[in-house]
Design a protein around this motif. Structure first.
Motif, PDB file in Angstrom:
ATOM      1  N   TRP A 152     -46.095-107.422  37.943  1.00 58.19           N
ATOM      2  CA  TRP A 152     -46.774-106.715  36.860  1.00 58.19           C
ATOM      3  C   TRP A 152     -45.867-106.391  35.683  1.00 58.19           C
ATOM      4  O   TRP A 152     -46.356-105.955  34.635  1.00 58.19           O
ATOM      5  N   LEU A 161     -51.056 -99.295  34.294  1.00 57.59           N
ATOM      6  CA  LEU A 161     -50.734 -99.689  35.662  1.00 57.59           C
ATOM      7  C   LEU A 161     -50.493 -98.478  36.551  1.00 57.59           C
ATOM      8  O   LEU A 161     -50.952 -98.437  37.702  1.00 57.59           O
ATOM      9  N   LEU A 181     -54.414-107.714  32.203  1.00 55.41           N
ATOM     10  CA  LEU A 181     -54.409-108.113  33.609  1.00 55.41           C
ATOM     11  C   LEU A 181     -55.236-109.367  33.864  1.00 55.41           C
ATOM     12  O   LEU A 181     -55.098-110.005  34.909  1.00 55.41           O
TER      13      LEU A 181
END
Length: 260
Positions: A152, A161, A181
């Motif tokens: 990520w 996040l 994402l």
């Protein structure tokens, strides 16, 4: 492959499918083994220029098979670095970044927990807008541990996040797309992914592989190492047969014919 993952290769595109449709492609020991085997198989194939990863049935991947985990049948050894710097559970997600070619995830239905970390390993992510997603681990009192935190980095704003990880709340692919994402939204994610794959497969495969290596360098390198890597890759490509074919094919307005 085993009865969890299938691979079909045609025209430079590896069509990799999770085929445990009756369980929404949930991750059990056989699925972990199948995914790791798929990655290793693809690493050894020079005829593959791009990979499309998708799931059969109603879902991309529903995450861990909790019944299997509860029965103690996971077989996962989290302390064991069995695949370089990763354990098996991490490798089935991070291993896609180690492939020499781009990976496109086509996502539909559900992508929860480990399923979301699995799609995070792709270079490009195409999802149906209504796909249900969640970074689900804290719901079970756990942390994401299948490579998510490494994958990520740079993908989305850290505060977004953090919220998704801390709360484990569900969201849709349509919500995830502006967060970074998800790359594209599509009513037919697999068809859209295949369209992108065909375009990539039509480029100089050596140049595409070089670009993937450079993206890997960006993730961990400093400015000096990135600049040096750019130059090194370009020197190898300039004047090579596939590079010359790119130029000639464009000038002649025809499809290039590359050598893998």
């Amino acid at each position: 492959m085993n009865d969890r993952v299938s691979i079909t290769v045609a025209d430079g595109i590896a069509d990799v499918r999770l085929i445990r449709a009756d369980k929404m492609n949930a991750l059990d020991p056989a699925m972990f083994a199948g995914l790791a085997e798929a990655i290793e198989t693809l690493k050894g194939r020079q005829d593959v220029r791009v990979v499309v990863l998708s799931g059969e049935g109603r879902a991309f991947c529903a995450g861990l098979d909790m019944a299997s985990m509860a029965s103690g049948g996971s077989g996962l050894k989290l302390n064991e670095r069995s695949h370089g710097t990763a354990n098996l559970a991490q490798y089935v997600c991070t291993g896609w970044r180690e492939l020499g070619v781009p990976v496109i995830a086509a996502i539909h239905g559900v992508a929860m927990g480990g399923g979301f970390q699995l799609l995070s390993g792709a270079d490009i992510r195409v999802a149906h807008p209504a796909t249900r997603m969640a970074i689900r681990e804290t719901y079970w009192g756990l942390v994401p541990d299948m490579g998510g935190f490494a994958l990520w980095r740079g993908m989305a704003r850290e505060d977004i996040l953090r919220e998704l990880v801390y709360t484990s709340r569900e969201f849709t692919a349509e919500q995830a797309q502006p967060w970074g994402l998800v790359t594209h939204l599509a009513e037919d994610p697999r068809a859209h992914a295949m369209t992108i794959a065909r375009e990539i497969a039509g480029r100089n495969p050596h140049a595409v592989r070089a670009c993937k290596r450079l993206f890997a360098e960006v993730a961990d390198g400093d400015t000096a190492s990135i600049l040096l890597a750019e130059s090194a890759e370009q020197i190898k490509l300039m004047g090579s047969p596939n590079q010359r074919e790119s130029v000639v094919a464009n000038m002649e307005k025809r499809a290039p014919v590359f050598v893998d």
